[in-house]
Design a protein around this motif. Sequence first.
Motif, PDB file in Angstrom:
ATOM      1  N   VAL A 149     -21.292 103.365  84.046  1.00 46.22           N
ATOM      2  CA  VAL A 149     -21.536 104.312  83.071  1.00 46.22           C
ATOM      3  C   VAL A 149     -20.491 104.074  81.711  1.00 46.22           C
ATOM      4  O   VAL A 149     -20.497 104.612  80.840  1.00 46.22           O
ATOM      5  N   LEU A 150     -19.919 102.990  81.904  1.00 46.00           N
ATOM      6  CA  LEU A 150     -18.740 102.488  80.999  1.00 46.00           C
ATOM      7  C   LEU A 150     -19.374 101.886  79.960  1.00 46.00           C
ATOM      8  O   LEU A 150     -19.963 100.687  80.194  1.00 46.00           O
ATOM      9  N   ALA A 151     -19.146 102.211  78.599  1.00 46.54           N
ATOM     10  CA  ALA A 151     -19.866 101.320  77.613  1.00 46.54           C
ATOM     11  C   ALA A 151     -18.901 100.388  77.331  1.00 46.54           C
ATOM     12  O   ALA A 151     -17.858 100.509  77.201  1.00 46.54           O
ATOM     13  N   PRO A 152     -19.409  98.984  77.082  1.00 48.93           N
ATOM     14  CA  PRO A 152     -18.714  97.888  76.761  1.00 48.93           C
ATOM     15  C   PRO A 152     -17.907  98.136  75.493  1.00 48.93           C
ATOM     16  O   PRO A 152     -18.440  98.670  74.796  1.00 48.93           O
ATOM     17  N   VAL A 153     -16.726  97.591  75.237  1.00 44.97           N
ATOM     18  CA  VAL A 153     -15.985  97.680  73.987  1.00 44.97           C
ATOM     19  C   VAL A 153     -16.629  97.055  72.863  1.00 44.97           C
ATOM     20  O   VAL A 153     -16.818  97.909  71.791  1.00 44.97           O
ATOM     21  N   ASP A 157     -17.548  99.192  69.603  1.00 47.26           N
ATOM     22  CA  ASP A 157     -17.123  98.586  68.284  1.00 47.26           C
ATOM     23  C   ASP A 157     -18.565  98.592  67.276  1.00 47.26           C
ATOM     24  O   ASP A 157     -18.226  99.135  65.873  1.00 47.26           O
ATOM     25  N   HIS A 158     -19.426  98.151  67.686  1.00 46.88           N
ATOM     26  CA  HIS A 158     -20.590  97.972  66.597  1.00 46.88           C
ATOM     27  C   HIS A 158     -20.907  99.470  66.421  1.00 46.88           C
ATOM     28  O   HIS A 158     -21.455  99.627  65.187  1.00 46.88           O
ATOM     29  N   PHE A 159     -21.411 100.301  67.326  1.00 42.44           N
ATOM     30  CA  PHE A 159     -21.898 101.544  67.114  1.00 42.44           C
ATOM     31  C   PHE A 159     -21.003 102.390  66.269  1.00 42.44           C
ATOM     32  O   PHE A 159     -21.291 103.170  65.464  1.00 42.44           O
TER      33      PHE A 159
END
Length: 195
Positions: A149-153, A157-159
């Motif tokens: 469930v962890l969003a990659p850094v 950064d992008h969003f």
Amino acid sequence: MALINVAAREIHCKIVYYGPGMCGKTTNLRYIHSQVPKEVKGDLLSIATETERTLFFDFLPLDLGKVRGFQTRFHLYTVPGQVLYERTRVAVLNGADGVVFVADSNKSKMQENVNSLKELAQNITRQNKRFAEFPIVMQYNKRDLPKEVLAPVPTMDHFLGVTRMHWPRVEAVATVGTGVFETLRAISRAVISKL
């Protein structure tokens, strides 16, 4: 805008912790308050209704020194993240010198992060301040979530536009204090350099 107390030789700066509901804003302030020596902090005040939590306290950091002979005192606030409380967020943000945007690292919360950041941009602009020049530090909280469930850094950064806006970014786990003081130092430096 920072307030200058000439008699006390102090500069008062307001930092607001902003972000979606349940992202860790309150946890950040509670952790900071629990760790700062009592002789340099005020009481942790909570202004709450049945469903919102807005916290406030001020403290005099020992390691930031003076700005042109003036001691710097920071007033730290959180805003309620629930969508219902936009007016409260606008009121708390008024007069802020810097913002810590606390983003929830759960993939399922990405849209809430984006919506909250857009609202922040609108609210800063409505106060006749340039969002692109406003001192902001991004904190990616809850980095201890399970990998699935962890969003990659890089995705965050992008969003959230971190690379484009050149904001400092800190990964954190506010419940145990990881990244909390690094975030506070980063926003303190940004605010003082703007002064």
